[in-house]
Design an enzyme around this catalytic site. Structure first.
Site, PDB file in Angstrom:
ATOM      1  N   SER A   1       0.832  -1.213   0.000  1.00 46.39           N
ATOM      2  CA  SER A   1       0.000   0.000   0.000  1.00 46.39           C
ATOM      3  C   SER A   1       0.865   1.261   0.000  1.00 46.39           C
ATOM      4  CB  SER A   1      -0.891   0.021   1.237  1.00 46.39           C
ATOM      5  OG  SER A   1      -1.512  -1.220   1.431  1.00 46.39           O
TER       6      SER A   1
HETATM    7  N1  SAH Z   1       0.109  -4.987   4.140  1.00 51.48           N
HETATM    8  C1  SAH Z   1       0.723  -5.460   2.929  1.00 51.48           C
HETATM    9  C2  SAH Z   1      -0.163  -5.222   1.724  1.00 51.48           C
HETATM   10  C3  SAH Z   1      -0.404  -6.489   1.018  1.00 51.48           C
HETATM   11  S1  SAH Z   1      -1.607  -6.478  -0.265  1.00 51.48           S
HETATM   12  C4  SAH Z   1       2.111  -4.912   2.752  1.00 51.48           C
HETATM   13  O1  SAH Z   1       2.541  -4.072   3.551  1.00 51.48           O
HETATM   14  O2  SAH Z   1       2.782  -5.347   1.817  1.00 51.48           O
HETATM   15  C5  SAH Z   1      -2.892  -7.426   0.466  1.00 51.48           C
HETATM   16  C6  SAH Z   1      -2.567  -8.853   0.767  1.00 51.48           C
HETATM   17  O3  SAH Z   1      -3.769  -9.442   1.286  1.00 51.48           O
HETATM   18  C7  SAH Z   1      -2.166  -9.721  -0.415  1.00 51.48           C
HETATM   19  O4  SAH Z   1      -0.904 -10.250  -0.173  1.00 51.48           O
HETATM   20  C8  SAH Z   1      -3.244 -10.808  -0.459  1.00 51.48           C
HETATM   21  O5  SAH Z   1      -2.743 -12.076  -0.831  1.00 51.48           O
HETATM   22  C9  SAH Z   1      -3.735 -10.802   0.973  1.00 51.48           C
HETATM   23  N2  SAH Z   1      -5.047 -11.388   1.207  1.00 51.48           N
HETATM   24  C10 SAH Z   1      -6.179 -11.265   0.464  1.00 51.48           C
HETATM   25  N3  SAH Z   1      -7.195 -11.961   1.035  1.00 51.48           N
HETATM   26  C11 SAH Z   1      -6.673 -12.521   2.177  1.00 51.48           C
HETATM   27  C12 SAH Z   1      -7.208 -13.360   3.193  1.00 51.48           C
HETATM   28  N4  SAH Z   1      -8.473 -13.801   3.186  1.00 51.48           N
HETATM   29  N5  SAH Z   1      -6.394 -13.732   4.209  1.00 51.48           N
HETATM   30  C13 SAH Z   1      -5.103 -13.338   4.256  1.00 51.48           C
HETATM   31  N6  SAH Z   1      -4.539 -12.559   3.322  1.00 51.48           N
HETATM   32  C14 SAH Z   1      -5.309 -12.150   2.288  1.00 51.48           C
END
Ligand code: SAH
Length: 259
Positions: free
Chosen positions: A103
């Site tokens: 993000s």
């Molecule tokens: N906070 C992260 C942003 C990652 S993007 C950072 O700092 O990099 C969002 C992430 O949510 C993705 O990696 C995706 O695979 C994950 N995601 C989506 N649905 C999910 C779920 N039900 N449980 C766990 N992770 C999930």
């Protein structure tokens, strides 16, 4: 009830320090090439670049010192592909593989600041936090600096492992990475003072509100009736759940199951 306790912030504003004065280079001997000034690219002066990012966040309305310190301290460039490291301190989301993104710093700062606004956090400091969507682990590292314990769930094994590799050198003893479906939450760590989702769903998974402490707060992107995503804040009070819809955001979709 626990005695009020501040999470262990570094006493220094690491990211806000001016860059270290350059060590004068030894006079080059004839015929001997000096190594390039910044052998590790961004590494040597990233503190200054991060400090500028923090200044922009403050100018854009982030007023929590804890949040500004955390974003000033965590080296975002270490969480992205080295080809993207020069963009790491711009206010932009960046690809982290498997069609997922890290993000924007301003969104991380905004959401973490909202978490710190939970009733229970204002009284006692931020206790246990559940993060859904570890991704590359950047936000987990930021959370580790403002919360006592961080449980971070990721459904994609490759990203879970990438986050583990990214976080290992930081030795954050209060971060627990979990491979699992975050839509089910993580009951073993509940109740949480804060729940923060980095992926946007259509409806609030019941497990999240069930695992939220009284006085706790959930911050998550959620699609509204018009299909557009906005930040949703849910506060659990003694009288039930209080929902507030804030500004529009763009997050990757929340999916169920692990892969
Ligand atoms: N906070 C992260 C942003 C990652 S993007 C950072 O700092 O990099 C969002 C992430 O949510 C993705 O990696 C995706 O695979 C994950 N995601 C989506 N649905 C999910 C779920 N039900 N449980 C766990 N992770 C999930």
């Amino acid at each position: 009830m626990q005695a009020p306790r501040r999470p262990g912030f570094p006493a220094r504003l690491d990211g806000l320090q001016p860059p270290r004065a350059a060590v004068p280079a030894p006079a080059a001997k004839p015929g001997v090439l000096r190594p390039a000034a910044a052998p590790r690219g961004m590494g040597l002066d990233s503190a200054a670049v991060r400090a500028r990012m923090v200044q922009r966040l403050a100018a854009a309305g982030i007023d929590s010192t804890a949040v500004l310190q955390a974003l000033g301290a965590v080296e975002r460039h270490r969480f992205v592909d080295s080809a993207l490291a020069n963009q790491a301190y711009e206010d932009t989301s960046l690809p982290i593989g498997l069609a997922q993104t890290i993000s924007k710093p301003s969104v991380v700062a905004r959401m973490v600041q909202l978490l710190l606004g939970a009733d229970i956090a204002r009284e006692q400091g931020l206790g246990r936090v559940l993060e859904i969507g570890t991704g590359c682990g950047y936000q987990a590292a930021v959370l580790a600096r403002v919360a006592r314990e961080v449980y971070s769930m990721e459904r994609l094994r490759a990203l879970h492992e990438k986050a583990r590799d990214n976080l290992r050198p930081l030795r954050l003893a209060n971060v627990h990475l979990l491979l699992g479906d975050g839509m089910l939450g993580y009951p073993a760590g509940a109740p949480y003072a804060g729940i923060i989702a980095a992926a946007g769903g259509e409806a609030l998974p019941p497990a999240w509100s069930e695992q939220l402490a009284v006085g706790g707060r959930l911050v998550a992107p959620m699609a509204g009736a018009d299909g557009r995503q906005a930040l949703l804040v849910v506060d659990r009070t003694l009288h039930g759940l209080k929902q507030t819809v804030l500004e529009g955001v763009h997050f990757v979709p929340l999916k169920s199951g692990i892969a």
